[in-house]
Design a protein around this motif. Sequence first.
Motif, PDB file in Angstrom:
ATOM      1  N   HIS A 175       0.863  -1.186   0.000  1.00 33.26           N
ATOM      2  CA  HIS A 175       0.000   0.000   0.000  1.00 33.26           C
ATOM      3  C   HIS A 175       0.898   1.234   0.000  1.00 33.26           C
ATOM      4  O   HIS A 175       2.128   1.102   0.102  1.00 33.26           O
ATOM      5  CB  HIS A 175      -0.974   0.003   1.186  1.00 33.26           C
ATOM      6  N   SER A 177       0.711   3.492   2.268  1.00 33.93           N
ATOM      7  CA  SER A 177       0.788   3.998   3.646  1.00 33.93           C
ATOM      8  C   SER A 177       2.214   4.111   4.216  1.00 33.93           C
ATOM      9  O   SER A 177       2.435   4.946   5.100  1.00 33.93           O
ATOM     10  CB  SER A 177      -0.095   3.143   4.561  1.00 33.93           C
ATOM     11  N   ARG A 201       0.298  -6.708  -4.592  1.00 36.72           N
ATOM     12  CA  ARG A 201      -0.136  -7.798  -3.698  1.00 36.72           C
ATOM     13  C   ARG A 201      -0.202  -9.081  -4.499  1.00 36.72           C
ATOM     14  O   ARG A 201      -0.546  -9.056  -5.683  1.00 36.72           O
ATOM     15  CB  ARG A 201      -1.513  -7.495  -3.084  1.00 36.72           C
ATOM     16  N   GLN A 215      -2.529   3.259  -5.858  1.00 31.59           N
ATOM     17  CA  GLN A 215      -3.279   3.905  -4.782  1.00 31.59           C
ATOM     18  C   GLN A 215      -2.924   5.381  -4.724  1.00 31.59           C
ATOM     19  O   GLN A 215      -1.873   5.802  -5.217  1.00 31.59           O
ATOM     20  CB  GLN A 215      -2.916   3.281  -3.420  1.00 31.59           C
ATOM     21  N   PHE A 325      -6.035   8.710   4.552  1.00 34.54           N
ATOM     22  CA  PHE A 325      -6.963   7.926   3.727  1.00 34.54           C
ATOM     23  C   PHE A 325      -6.181   7.288   2.602  1.00 34.54           C
ATOM     24  O   PHE A 325      -5.066   7.725   2.279  1.00 34.54           O
ATOM     25  CB  PHE A 325      -8.109   8.810   3.176  1.00 34.54           C
ATOM     26  N   GLY A 326      -6.729   6.226   2.033  1.00 33.34           N
ATOM     27  CA  GLY A 326      -6.066   5.558   0.906  1.00 33.34           C
ATOM     28  C   GLY A 326      -7.122   5.035  -0.049  1.00 33.34           C
ATOM     29  O   GLY A 326      -8.067   4.365   0.370  1.00 33.34           O
TER      30      GLY A 326
HETATM   31  N1  PHE Z   1      -3.517   1.367   3.267  1.00 32.84           N
HETATM   32  C1  PHE Z   1      -4.896   0.935   3.380  1.00 32.84           C
HETATM   33  C2  PHE Z   1      -5.103  -0.224   2.366  1.00 32.84           C
HETATM   34  O1  PHE Z   1      -4.360  -0.346   1.441  1.00 32.84           O
HETATM   35  C3  PHE Z   1      -5.863   2.049   3.084  1.00 32.84           C
HETATM   36  C4  PHE Z   1      -5.824   3.130   4.128  1.00 32.84           C
HETATM   37  C5  PHE Z   1      -4.972   4.215   4.015  1.00 32.84           C
HETATM   38  C6  PHE Z   1      -6.669   3.061   5.235  1.00 32.84           C
HETATM   39  C7  PHE Z   1      -4.952   5.212   4.989  1.00 32.84           C
HETATM   40  C8  PHE Z   1      -6.660   4.038   6.187  1.00 32.84           C
HETATM   41  C9  PHE Z   1      -5.814   5.109   6.055  1.00 32.84           C
HETATM   42  O2  PHE Z   1      -6.011  -1.008   2.513  1.00 32.84           O
END
Ligand code: PHE
Length: 358
Positions: A175, A177, A201, A215, A325-326
């Motif tokens: 991700h 993140s 993934r 993303q 958020f993502g």
């Molecule tokens: N990284 C999470 C995912 O890939 C998405 C996410 C990002 C959720 C930031 C909360 C905050 O599923």
Amino acid sequence: MFDRLSSLSESALAKISSAKTSEELESLRISYLGKKSELKALLKKLGVLPAEEKPRFGAAVNDAVKKIESRLLMRRQELLSSAASVKKIIGGVDYTRPGFIQKPGLPHPLISTIEKIQKIFLRLGYGIAEGPDIEDDQHNFSDLNFPTDHPARDAQDTFFIEPIHADNPLLLRTHTSPLQIRVMSCLNPPFAVIVPGRTYRSDAPDATHSPIFHQVEGLVVDENITMSDLKGTLSFFAKELFGPDFKIRFRPSFFPFTEPSAEVDVSCVSCSGKGKISSDCRVCKGTGWLEILGAGMVDPNVFESACRRRGDRVYDPEKVSGFAFGMGVERIAMLTHNIDDMRNFFENDSRFLEMLAS
Ligand code: PHE
């Protein structure tokens, strides 16, 4: 037979010399030297000649064949060079041939979707950050509050890179993140950034999965950031991207790096959120809502990871707060362009791009 041979050969040579096209030459070759030609027929009659004449006749036929062949070759070259002068063949290149059609390039829907998302957040004053596709376990998981062996890791089937170092293996980021950690390592609050990028993934490709996808992450940190800032931001974003009538809703969820966490839905793009009223909507399965992203308030443990990396208390969770958020770019591109199979994005068929552009 000798007379017939010489008149045959003479008429062949004369006709070849006056042939005007290579097609004409070819049909002359077939009629004079082909299997069913008179020359071949004459050769078959060799048997009727007296024994002492046979070698002379054979040689005469060979001689005639050679002459006709060499005249054919000569004439073919004459015709080619005069054709070349008409067609202006220069240095082996025929400049009179029709050119290849150079189709102008078209934006790929994933790239244009990322650009649309970026534009919305740039207008809100966000910056754009990018990070490496090859991450380490610590940035991708541990610093984001995924304990080792925690089942939350199972939700993100990971490509590890060999040789696998037991303490901090390299991997393809699952991700965007990990950029939360990287950004906080080098930026002081307050800030607001989005992070577009490729993620990986170990999923088998099907209509809704691909081992490579994209993303866009968002992270805002300041004093007194609250859940209502997150809601306001995402509501603005959904209206900008999908249209002013679109609403969002939050459903409680879990991510190790946000607390509280939510999954965010937007009104169905197909039935405009009517859901049950038009319950035959196949896109939202009659719910009226479509999930578009995960979000939440930055978990204090993530701020602690940033503090540990920096060796200061700038991100003391008692002082700062933030939201993250993502969103999946493929999912959003599929909804905005009405695409029902994710594999279309990666198959490299230019007709797909043309269809979207028209
Ligand atoms: N990284 C999470 C995912 O890939 C998405 C996410 C990002 C959720 C930031 C909360 C905050 O599923």
